[in-house]
Design a protein around this motif. Structure first.
Motif, PDB file in Angstrom:
ATOM      1  N   GLN A   1      72.239  21.746  41.867  1.00  0.00           N
ATOM      2  CA  GLN A   1      72.609  20.530  41.139  1.00  0.00           C
ATOM      3  C   GLN A   1      74.100  20.483  40.812  1.00  0.00           C
TER       4      GLN A   1
ATOM      5  N   GLN B   1      77.656  19.501  40.354  1.00  0.00           N
ATOM      6  CA  GLN B   1      78.200  18.139  40.284  1.00  0.00           C
ATOM      7  C   GLN B   1      79.618  18.028  40.848  1.00  0.00           C
TER       8      GLN B   1
ATOM      9  N   LEU C   1      80.390  15.147  43.334  1.00  0.00           N
ATOM     10  CA  LEU C   1      80.324  13.830  42.699  1.00  0.00           C
ATOM     11  C   LEU C   1      81.533  13.590  41.811  1.00  0.00           C
TER      12      LEU C   1
ATOM     13  N   TYR D   1      78.390  13.935  34.426  1.00  0.00           N
ATOM     14  CA  TYR D   1      78.366  15.025  35.409  1.00  0.00           C
ATOM     15  C   TYR D   1      78.816  16.340  34.768  1.00  0.00           C
TER      16      TYR D   1
ATOM     17  N   ASP E   1      76.742  20.139  34.367  1.00  0.00           N
ATOM     18  CA  ASP E   1      77.268  21.464  34.717  1.00  0.00           C
ATOM     19  C   ASP E   1      77.258  22.392  33.507  1.00  0.00           C
TER      20      ASP E   1
END
Length: 394
Positions: free
Chosen positions: A25, A27, A30, A233, A237
């Motif tokens: 996952q 980020q 992004l 985001y 994290d």
């Protein structure tokens, strides 16, 4: 006790799951993608955070501001808040690596080192995002940088606006350098660093969850302002980073030999230093424990800018009212300070090597609104006098 992490399969499994999920996952891509597209003109007329997370929210300045000015104050909260996070993450990158070095001597600790490598890479992406947006915003609004600062090394005050002076700053630098040196060769202190990191991350988690909600609850997420997306985001994290800190400081540490008297002493100094850093609370920015007198010059520049166009006299009078008188904004910041302190107590309560004054957060808990106002009243008089003296030399 054992020095082999694999002898504690439950703990090892928790580390594996946290690392795997963080990697899945991650980020970073992004964040990089949206920051590359950031243009202040595209989102200059909208909030980036919930309204209450605005610079000087709930103070006389907020009450007298126009809607346009309130939008700017909301955006400046984002810039100022994440300028503090930049400082913390610079330090985190360094101490992640020194702590990993302290674990190299153990054959089965690679998983932790890989986790810290991933987190450090994520921190670099966060720093780039915060600085890229902050610089663009401040150049557009003021033609200069106010809360955004040049990159710094990890051996300075983590708290950007602290109650400090040249001697304190020098002593803090020496302490941080020494801790980096000894934690790189001491497994207990390498793990214990994550106690302090966990406390600091816990404070951020309390606020960043609320900041991330602005994007999560946005009616049209694809049209949400890019800084709000970055907040979301980043929070994702940091949730994994907090998990790492908790597992290392509460569970992995039980796989090690009991700490020596020296190790306990150094560990307690670290937590005590965190209490010092988090002693203050700010009427200007709820959720960051800045020492407001160190912030006066920045706020003065904002008030004198074309955004507010206050005269010297009116700017100082507004500052006097915002910082030396009680307000809704001050009460909110104090409540956040108290919530953070209580969460720290829960986080630390089972660590039996800590001094009672650290588990009880006695230093942090000794601050109060009355004490805050007394400090501001005295400090603001000095600020006004210094400002008059500065004018004499113009």
């Amino acid at each position: 006790m054992t020095n082999q992490l694999l002898d504690s399969p439950t703990i090892y499994r928790k580390l594996q799951i946290n690392y795997k999920r963080n990697k899945q996952q991650d980020q970073t891509a992004l964040i990089d993608e949206v920051v590359e597209k950031f243009c202040y003109e595209d989102c200059q007329n909208e909030y980036w955070n919930p309204e209450e997370f605005s610079l000087l929210y709930g103070t006389p300045l907020w009450e007298q501001s126009t809607q346009h000015q309130r939008v700017i104050l909301n955006q400046l909260y984002w810039v100022a808040y994440y300028s503090q996070i930049v400082s913390a993450e610079i330090a985190t990158i360094f101490f992640n690596q020194t702590s990993a070095t302290g674990l190299y001597a153990h054959d089965d600790f690679r998983l932790i080192c890989d986790t810290l490598d991933l987190e450090s890479a994520q921190e670099r992406a966060h720093i780039n995002a915060f600085r890229t947006i902050g610089k663009q915003v401040e150049k557009a609004l003021f033609g200069e940088l106010i809360f955004t600062y040049p990159m710094r090394n990890p051996f300075t005050e983590t708290m950007v606006y602290a109650d400090t002076n040249a001697l304190k700053t020098w002593w803090k630098k020496i302490q941080l350098q020494y801790f980096g040196l000894i934690s790189a060769s001491n497994t207990f202190l390498a793990c214990q660093y994550f106690t302090v990191r966990g406390v600091r991350t816990l404070n951020g988690k309390l606020i960043q969850h609320k900041l991330s909600n602005y994007y999560q609850k946005h009616p049209h997420q694809e049209l949400a302002p890019i800084p709000a997306k970055v907040s979301y985001y980043h929070f994702l994290d940091e949730s994994f980073h907090f998990n790492s800190s908790t597992i290392l400081s509460h569970e992995v540490i039980t796989c090690l030999a009991p700490p020596t008297a020296f190790e306990k002493f150094v560990a307690n100094l670290g937590v005590w230093g965190c209490q010092r850093d988090h002693f203050h609370f700010s009427a200007a920015i709820n959720g960051i424990f800045w020492y407001d007198p160190a912030l006066y010059g920045k706020i003065y520049r904002v008030l004198r800018s074309p955004i507010f166009s206050l005269t010297d006299r009116d700017a100082k009078e507004m500052m006097r009212r915002c910082f030396t008188e009680d307000s809704e904004g001050l009460q909110r910041s104090y409540l956040t300070h108290q919530e953070a302190m209580q969460s720290y107590k829960v986080y630390l309560e089972k660590l039996d090597y800590l001094w009672p004054r650290n588990r009880e957060m006695s230093l942090m808990g000794s601050n109060s609104i009355a004490q805050y106002l007394a400090i501001q009243q005295s400090a603001f008089q000095r600020f006004e006098q210094q400002h008059k003296e500065d004018l004499c030399y113009v």
